[in-house]
Design an enzyme around this catalytic site. Structure first.
Site, PDB file in Angstrom:
ATOM      1  CG  HIS A 138      -2.044   0.981   1.110  1.00  0.00           C
ATOM      2  ND1 HIS A 138      -3.289   0.728   1.624  1.00  0.00           N
ATOM      3  CD2 HIS A 138      -2.133   2.211   0.562  1.00  0.00           C
ATOM      4  CE1 HIS A 138      -4.088   1.764   1.402  1.00  0.00           C
ATOM      5  NE2 HIS A 138      -3.383   2.690   0.755  1.00  0.00           N
ATOM      6  CG  HIS A 140      -0.623   6.790  -1.238  1.00  0.00           C
ATOM      7  ND1 HIS A 140      -1.747   7.387  -1.778  1.00  0.00           N
ATOM      8  CD2 HIS A 140      -1.081   5.882  -0.335  1.00  0.00           C
ATOM      9  CE1 HIS A 140      -2.837   6.873  -1.224  1.00  0.00           C
ATOM     10  NE2 HIS A 140      -2.452   5.949  -0.342  1.00  0.00           N
ATOM     11  CE  LYS A 221      -6.935   1.568  -3.430  1.00  0.00           C
ATOM     12  NZ  LYS A 221      -6.031   2.561  -2.876  1.00  0.00           N
ATOM     13  CG  HIS A 223      -9.022   5.606  -3.485  1.00  0.00           C
ATOM     14  ND1 HIS A 223      -9.751   6.710  -3.096  1.00  0.00           N
ATOM     15  CD2 HIS A 223      -8.069   5.422  -2.531  1.00  0.00           C
ATOM     16  CE1 HIS A 223      -9.269   7.170  -1.954  1.00  0.00           C
ATOM     17  NE2 HIS A 223      -8.249   6.416  -1.590  1.00  0.00           N
ATOM     18  CG  HIS A 250     -10.135   3.644  -0.139  1.00  0.00           C
ATOM     19  ND1 HIS A 250      -9.182   4.426   0.493  1.00  0.00           N
ATOM     20  CD2 HIS A 250     -11.324   4.216   0.171  1.00  0.00           C
ATOM     21  CE1 HIS A 250      -9.780   5.412   1.140  1.00  0.00           C
ATOM     22  NE2 HIS A 250     -11.081   5.299   0.961  1.00  0.00           N
ATOM     23  CG  HIS A 276      -7.479   1.651   4.455  1.00  0.00           C
ATOM     24  ND1 HIS A 276      -8.684   1.627   3.806  1.00  0.00           N
ATOM     25  CD2 HIS A 276      -6.686   2.452   3.715  1.00  0.00           C
ATOM     26  CE1 HIS A 276      -8.627   2.376   2.734  1.00  0.00           C
ATOM     27  NE2 HIS A 276      -7.415   2.889   2.650  1.00  0.00           N
ATOM     28  CG  HIS A 324      -8.939  11.128   1.723  1.00  0.00           C
ATOM     29  ND1 HIS A 324      -8.848  10.306   0.624  1.00  0.00           N
ATOM     30  CD2 HIS A 324      -8.487  10.401   2.780  1.00  0.00           C
ATOM     31  CE1 HIS A 324      -8.388   9.122   1.006  1.00  0.00           C
ATOM     32  NE2 HIS A 324      -8.158   9.165   2.302  1.00  0.00           N
ATOM     33  CG  ASP A 364      -2.783   4.727   3.343  1.00  0.00           C
ATOM     34  OD1 ASP A 364      -2.543   5.215   2.231  1.00  0.00           O
ATOM     35  OD2 ASP A 364      -3.907   4.741   3.868  1.00  0.00           O
TER      36      ASP A 364
END
Length: 571
Positions: A138, A140, A221, A223, A250, A276, A324, A364
């Protein structure tokens, strides 16, 4: 017959069968189950020691004529792996683990399985612990500096997505489209780290998804920030089934396009890797955690909520707002953040790990997670759970082998299985790529002693380079020769899907690294995951958020004090 005490033997050759090691300042004790070295024939290097020509080292066999002669032997080390906790010599040749057993000179020593030759280097493992390099699924890819931060924590494989500090990368682990995928593959080519990229799983037709897989994405992915609708999930999984790649998800915190039942229906029994899975990092509020009981779901945690402490809930709100792209002045944005942070589900998460229901830990990185703390926090959870729940079945107050093997699997073999790379990395066994981490027991889980990639030392604790010996202060993590020049072309791997390799993507992009295929993903089930494959019924009360496993309430107390913490970072 000569004899020596256990204490004397341990000081010379390291512990043996029945001896126990405390893992750093945790309450966890590892007991050595087996010793594959031969008492009285131990291979030890140094002045007046065994590994000398005509004694422990063979002096006439060449590397070419004897394919069993390793390039490197790690002597008398304690292997801590999901498969066992044992003592052995480890032989490495051409970057691959070729022998686990007893090393020495077959002309002068009986019972050896790993011949030490003129071309063999020695790493002293006496009194040290060896694990497989960690795997973080995970990532980024926001900053390239993450790679060194992860490496010096014991992570040797990073899988995720991103293009740098773009707004969408800060929120989602996605490298979107062929151009970005190719540029990132080029950018990552020189780092001493194994790499795999995730493409964007958001489309209304298959073609844009297939383009990314052909370009080199080893997974898609999905999301919520791009829209985690049931249709999106279904389409991504259909394409994944065709090309044997993973889908990471996610899910929809706001339940705009459906509830957890809608996502379960969209998944339709197909294997999927949930991120998560507790929900603070995102996902159907309040009950995304229920998916961890499904036989086709490979559930992971990210490390901000691990372990549950008195500070966990408080730190999450600001972290979530930044990651976010939310506005604290907008009530709806604040409500969105609040819906994800639930004390009850966070308190259940550690217990679900301890029961083998949650299977994987990850970071993450820089997006509500700390890239250098996957391993630390995994062991902090194990320690907290022992203190609160006592020994696991089969363990005792003085031996925690079952718990230790369960937890080491969470960041080694299980993420490797989830991403279809377990044939190459993820465990200490013959035939695997020699991504290995050496630890002093007093620093286990928090500060590695040495990190090997493909059998070559790439980073290590090292003192002042201008000093007369290697140990004078300041001792720091420093890149070693394996991190420089073209060494990374052989000691580090870029993972690609079969279709991208067949299309000649490495040649088109001028990639110089070792290329390995990911495969075997679409036939996985949760039972494929080692020591963490439990599938109970999980229910979340929609009003109180209490979590029940097969009807029993699951919770724990927040930790007020942790091991592997301040005392290791005072200077």
């Amino acid at each position: 017959m000569f004899s020596m005490s256990r204490k004397q033997h341990a000081s010379m050759y390291g512990p043996t069968t029945g001896d126990r090691l405390r893992l750093a300042d945790t309450g966890l004790f590892a007991e050595i189950e087996e010793d594959l070295t031969i008492a009285g024939e131990e291979a030890v290097f140094g002045g007046g020691k065994v590994v000398r020509v005509g004694m422990g080292q063979n002096g006439h066999r060449t590397r070419e004529e004897d394919p069993d002669i390793p390039d490197t032997v790690i002597t008398n080390v304690i292997v801590l792996d999901w498969s066992g906790i044992y003592k052995a010599d480890i032989g490495i040749r051409d970057g691959i683990i070729t022998g686990i057993g007893h090393a020495g000179n077959p002309d002068t020593m009986d019972g050896g399985t790993i011949p030490i030759g003129v071309s063999t280097d020695i790493i002293a493992g006496e009194g040290k612990v060896l694990t497989a390099g960690g795997i973080d699924t995970h990532i980024h890819f926001i900053s390239p500096e993450q790679i060194e931060a992860a490496l010096v924590s014991g992570i040797t494989t990073m899988i995720g997505g991103g293009t740098g500090p773009s707004e969408s990368t800060k929120a989602t682990t996605i490298t979107p489209g062929p151009w970005h995928i190719h540029q990132m593959l080029r950018s990552l080519d020189g780092f001493p780290m194994n790499i795999g990229l995730l493409g964007k799983g958001h489309a209304t037709a298959s073609a844009p998804l297939i383009d990314q897989i052909r370009a080199g994405a080893i997974g898609l992915k999905v999301h919520e920030d791009w829209g985690a609708t049931p249709a999106t999930i279904d389409l991504s999984l259909s394409v994944a089934d065709e090309f044997d790649i993973q889908v990471a998800v996610h899910t929809d915190t706001l339940n705009e396009a459906g509830f957890v039942e809608s996502t379960r229906e969209a998944i339709g029994g197909r294997v999927i890797h949930t991120f998560h899975t507790e929900g603070a990092g995102g996902g159907h509020a309040p009950d995304i955690i229920a998916l961890a009981g499904e036989p086709n779901v490979l559930p992971a945690s990210t490390n901000p909520t691990l372990p549950y402490t008195v500070n966990t809930v408080e730190e999450h709100l600001d972290m979530l707002m930044v990651c976010h792209h939310l506005n604290p002045d907008v009530p709806e944005d604040v409500a969105f953040a609040d819906s994800r942070i639930r004390t009850e589900t966070i308190a259940a998460e550690d217990v679900l790990h301890d029961m083998g229901i949650f299977s994987i830990t990850s970071s993450d990185s820089q997006a509500m997670g700390r890239v250098g703390e996957v391993i630390i926090r995994t062991w902090q959870v194990a320690d907290s759970m022992k203190r609160q729940r006592g020994p696991l079945e089969g363990d005792t107050a003085d031996s925690d082998n079952n718990r230790i093997k369960r937890y080491v699997a969470k960041y080694t073999i299980n993420p490797a299985l989830a991403q279809g790379i377990s044939h190459v990395v993820g465990s200490v066994e013959t035939g695997k790529f020699a991504d290995l981490v050496l630890w002093e027991p007093k620093f286990f889980g928090v500060k590695p002693f040495m990190i090997l990639k493909g059998g070559q030392v790439v980073n290590s604790i090292m003192g002042d380079a201008g000093a007369s010996i290697p140990t004078p202060q300041p001792e720091l993590y420093r890149p070693m020769f394996g991190s420089y020049g073209s060494a990374t072309s052989s000691n580090s791997i870029t993972f690609l899907p079969r279709v991208a390799i067949a299309a000649g993507i490495p040649e088109q992009l001028g990639l110089n690294r070792r290329i390995e295929e990911c495969h075997g993903i679409r036939t996985l089930t949760k039972q494929s995951l080692k020591l963490n494959g439990e599938t109970p019924s999980i229910h979340v009360d929609p009003e109180t958020y209490e979590v029940r496993i097969d009807g029993a309430l699951i919770t724990c107390e927040p930790a007020e004090k942790l091991p592997l913490a301040q005392r290791y970072f005072l200077f």
